[in-house]
Design a protein around this motif. Sequence first.
Motif, PDB file in Angstrom:
ATOM      1  N   SER A  39       2.953   5.511  -7.001  1.00  0.00           N
ATOM      2  CA  SER A  39       2.083   5.239  -8.141  1.00  0.00           C
ATOM      3  C   SER A  39       1.685   6.555  -8.827  1.00  0.00           C
ATOM      4  N   ARG A  40       1.331   7.549  -8.013  1.00  0.00           N
ATOM      5  CA  ARG A  40       0.970   8.865  -8.555  1.00  0.00           C
ATOM      6  C   ARG A  40       2.155   9.478  -9.292  1.00  0.00           C
ATOM      7  N   HIS A  41       3.334   9.349  -8.679  1.00  0.00           N
ATOM      8  CA  HIS A  41       4.538   9.892  -9.310  1.00  0.00           C
ATOM      9  C   HIS A  41       4.796   9.251 -10.682  1.00  0.00           C
ATOM     10  N   LEU A  42       4.415   8.001 -10.814  1.00  0.00           N
ATOM     11  CA  LEU A  42       4.643   7.299 -12.081  1.00  0.00           C
ATOM     12  C   LEU A  42       3.492   7.514 -13.070  1.00  0.00           C
ATOM     13  N   GLY A  43       2.600   8.430 -12.732  1.00  0.00           N
ATOM     14  CA  GLY A  43       1.534   8.748 -13.680  1.00  0.00           C
ATOM     15  C   GLY A  43       0.150   8.371 -13.172  1.00  0.00           C
ATOM     16  N   GLY A  44       0.102   7.540 -12.145  1.00  0.00           N
ATOM     17  CA  GLY A  44      -1.163   7.203 -11.492  1.00  0.00           C
ATOM     18  C   GLY A  44      -2.061   6.314 -12.327  1.00  0.00           C
ATOM     19  N   GLY A  45      -3.262   6.099 -11.798  1.00  0.00           N
ATOM     20  CA  GLY A  45      -4.235   5.297 -12.536  1.00  0.00           C
ATOM     21  C   GLY A  45      -4.089   3.808 -12.325  1.00  0.00           C
ATOM     22  N   PHE A  46      -3.164   3.412 -11.449  1.00  0.00           N
ATOM     23  CA  PHE A  46      -3.028   1.983 -11.147  1.00  0.00           C
ATOM     24  C   PHE A  46      -2.710   1.810  -9.670  1.00  0.00           C
ATOM     25  N   GLY A 296      12.495  -0.803 -13.422  1.00  0.00           N
ATOM     26  CA  GLY A 296      12.045  -1.382 -14.690  1.00  0.00           C
ATOM     27  C   GLY A 296      10.593  -1.022 -14.968  1.00  0.00           C
ATOM     28  N   LEU A 297       9.773  -1.061 -13.933  1.00  0.00           N
ATOM     29  CA  LEU A 297       8.366  -0.687 -14.089  1.00  0.00           C
ATOM     30  C   LEU A 297       8.261   0.760 -14.577  1.00  0.00           C
ATOM     31  N   ALA A 298       9.015   1.645 -13.920  1.00  0.00           N
ATOM     32  CA  ALA A 298       8.986   3.065 -14.306  1.00  0.00           C
ATOM     33  C   ALA A 298       9.411   3.235 -15.762  1.00  0.00           C
ATOM     34  N   ALA A 299      10.464   2.542 -16.162  1.00  0.00           N
ATOM     35  CA  ALA A 299      10.972   2.664 -17.537  1.00  0.00           C
ATOM     36  C   ALA A 299       9.927   2.171 -18.536  1.00  0.00           C
ATOM     37  N   GLU A 300       9.261   1.090 -18.210  1.00  0.00           N
ATOM     38  CA  GLU A 300       8.255   0.531 -19.122  1.00  0.00           C
ATOM     39  C   GLU A 300       7.027   1.434 -19.229  1.00  0.00           C
TER      40      GLU A 300
END
Length: 360
Positions: A39-46, A296-300
């Motif tokens: 989650s952190r790698h993908l920008g975090g906050g969720f 797909g989540l990462a791309a979105e």
Amino acid sequence: MTYQGLIHTYGHFLDLPIHSRTVSLLEGRTPLIRADNLSRHLGGGFELFIKYEGLNPTGSFKDRGMTAAVSEALGRGATTVICASTGNTAASAAAYAARAGMKSIVLIPQGKVAAGKLAGAIAYGAQVIQIDGSFDDALTMVVEITNKHPICLVNSINPYRIEGQKTAAFEIVDELGSAPDWLCLPVGNAGNITSYWAGFKQYSGLKSALLPRMLGVQAAGAAPLVLGHAVENPETVATAIRIGKPARGEQAMQAAEESQGRIIAVSDERILEMQKLLAKLEGIWVEPASATGLAGLAAEIESGKRRPEALEGLKVEGQKVVAVCTGHGLKDSEIITRDMQKPSVVPPRLDALEEVILGN
Ligand code: F0G
């Protein structure tokens, strides 16, 4: 009380005929693992959770639907089950048929099934038949043969497969106390997205506040639902979802629409990158198809950041996201070993080991 499997646990929520005779391998009850590093790698906050379906008895989510389908088939006196498969359904059908004392026949696309899946089907005693064609051709053939002969079809066209697979949605709601904001998952023949949506709707008692938005993800080379038409020659490294004419495509589109979600496609490159990332950051190794939902989540998320003013992209800040990882990495170990650097070889001496580890 000891766990007795999905039909025992959730049977009262499943539309199974009373003649069913439970065949179970104590499937289900798979872990929902918090993935803070990813989650952190993908920008975090969720908040991100992985529903690790690779930990079912035959290594994939198919066991949920198979306990239901084979229980119904056995109860009505069927002696043989058949399916078309990209591999996981085959292994699952073969295992449950074995346990029920039934014969299983599996049709697979020649040369396009991961070794661990094929080995499973053989180990469980299935009659394995390779089709010189695609999964879609194999599915057409099993439908035809079951219309003509008394053999039970256990692909997800079989409604009891959908009933059984709804239990994954029940487990997620039971564990989180509510539905997540988003559920992302791979889409192949589209039985699983259909099941999750039916399960969430049923379990939430139709209270829209409790329904997640569905993010269904296909591989770019096998993305009929994104393109809006069948794909004659689907191709992807994620062989589990190498499907051009999904049997439950319409229901998948409906799930995306009703949930205000979407169905998107991602490249093979992104799928493999996510597979490695998940293993390295979280210690969770899944087969390529199973990393597709997360890819797909990462791309979105990326596209939401790139164009924050646009409606496209996904804004996940403060939200709960569950990613369904459908099958275990061990099913398809070749995808990792084929490009890996061979581990170094050292003589059995401490100084040699020190040199390799400490570099002196
Ligand atoms: N992930 C894995 C690991 C799968 O094996 C499959 C489907 C899917 C995702 C997609 O699920 O078809 O319900 O949309 N595998 C089937 C099989 C086609 O034969 O094992 P779906």
